[in-house]
Design an enzyme around this catalytic site. Sequence first.
Site, short mmCIF file in Angstrom:
data_model
loop_
_atom_site.label_atom_id
_atom_site.label_comp_id
_atom_site.label_asym_id
_atom_site.label_seq_id
_atom_site.Cartn_x
_atom_site.Cartn_y
_atom_site.Cartn_z
N LYS A 1 -6.72 -12.25 -8.10
CA LYS A 1 -7.89 -12.33 -7.25
C LYS A 1 -8.93 -11.28 -7.64
O LYS A 1 -8.56 -10.16 -8.02
CB LYS A 1 -7.42 -12.09 -5.80
CG LYS A 1 -8.48 -12.35 -4.75
CD LYS A 1 -7.95 -12.01 -3.36
CE LYS A 1 -9.11 -11.68 -2.45
NZ LYS A 1 -8.72 -11.19 -1.14
N LYS B 1 0.83 -1.21 0.00
CA LYS B 1 0.00 0.00 0.00
C LYS B 1 0.86 1.26 0.00
O LYS B 1 0.48 2.27 -0.58
CB LYS B 1 -0.95 0.00 1.20
CG LYS B 1 -2.15 -0.91 1.00
CD LYS B 1 -3.27 -0.54 1.95
CE LYS B 1 -4.46 -1.46 1.80
NZ LYS B 1 -5.46 -1.23 2.85
N LYS C 1 -12.56 -5.87 -4.95
CA LYS C 1 -13.61 -4.87 -5.07
C LYS C 1 -13.06 -3.50 -5.41
O LYS C 1 -13.80 -2.61 -5.78
CB LYS C 1 -14.53 -4.85 -3.84
CG LYS C 1 -13.90 -4.61 -2.49
CD LYS C 1 -15.02 -4.63 -1.44
CE LYS C 1 -14.67 -5.04 -0.03
NZ LYS C 1 -13.45 -4.65 0.58
#
Length: 341
Positions: free
Chosen positions: A205, A123, A208
């Site tokens: 994967k 991140k 969202k």
Amino acid sequence: MAETTDKTPIERKKIVLSGIQPTGTITLGNYLGAVSNWGKMQQDYDCIFFIADLHALTVRREPAEFRQACLGFFAQLLACGIDPAKSLLYFQSHVPEHAELQWILNCNTYVGEASRMTQYKDKSAKHADNINMGLMDYPVLMAADILLFRSDLVPVGIDQKQHLELTRDIAVRFNNRYGDTFTVPEPYIPRTGEKICSLQDPTAKMSKSDPDANATVSVIEDEATIVRKFKRAVTDSGNEIVARADKPGITNLLTIYAAITGKTVAEAEKEFAGSGYGTFKVAVGEAVAAAFAPIRADYARYLADKAYMAEVAKDCAQKASAFGRRTLDKVKRKVGLVSFK
Ligand code: TRP
């Protein structure tokens, strides 16, 4: 649930806790990997589920949009079968004990271990203009979420496993230093959990936060949109409908079809033997759309009834707060804070 936790460990049900970040909407991946399992776990465990809105603040959000997303997530979880008569469902920010315990855990966590977390490194690279303290402290808040309720089992995706390991390390360290205080939690990684992949890149994967709208399908999308996305799903060369390492696209679609219909992958392979890719993709899309239609309808109903959502959220937050306070009071005593109780 507050009553049952007073019983001895043999009598009481195990405590299951999990949180979900309110970003985007609940996808097929979240549903099959997490939320549908949460629904099932309500039968056998005392479950605590919450919207991890404080975790979501580690990335910059537009406030009005964020508030809507949080409420939308709450409605989606209710629509997916999280039942407030059986489980607690609330917003993390409504239970101040989460953040309060985090501070004490912060003082028992090393910067070295927090900065080694893979997600923190990823991140930080992705949001290089906003490497805030919260980003590094994220897993300690997660540890507080979990340890606050003496959770036994924590359903998480494989990507959160390292954070759970850190939680266990913090719990053991605290228990060694101050005497037995926390339950050391176990990860609960469901069988089909981590396997749902992007419709556009079946080696990644389904996420969202994927910017490509065609890569994901949401529980609240209409039938036409869902079927269209499946028609466009990336498949592999050849024409055989089999689950095989060299066929990630078809394997992903078979996995989805099997999970959503409750069949096995082998049964799904048999069912579509001899069919073309086109027919197969439409069939998978229709099966998913049929499963999501009632969720979409319930979602709209809940979203239109804010008073009901407020009542559930407040009631659950109050119960969670009272339950969490017991652990927190104990922790405060153990570390030597003055108490006049
Ligand atoms: N970090 C988790 C995720 O992004 C969400 C989360 C927050 C969570 N607190 C938690 C999951 C506690 C399990 C337990 O998936």
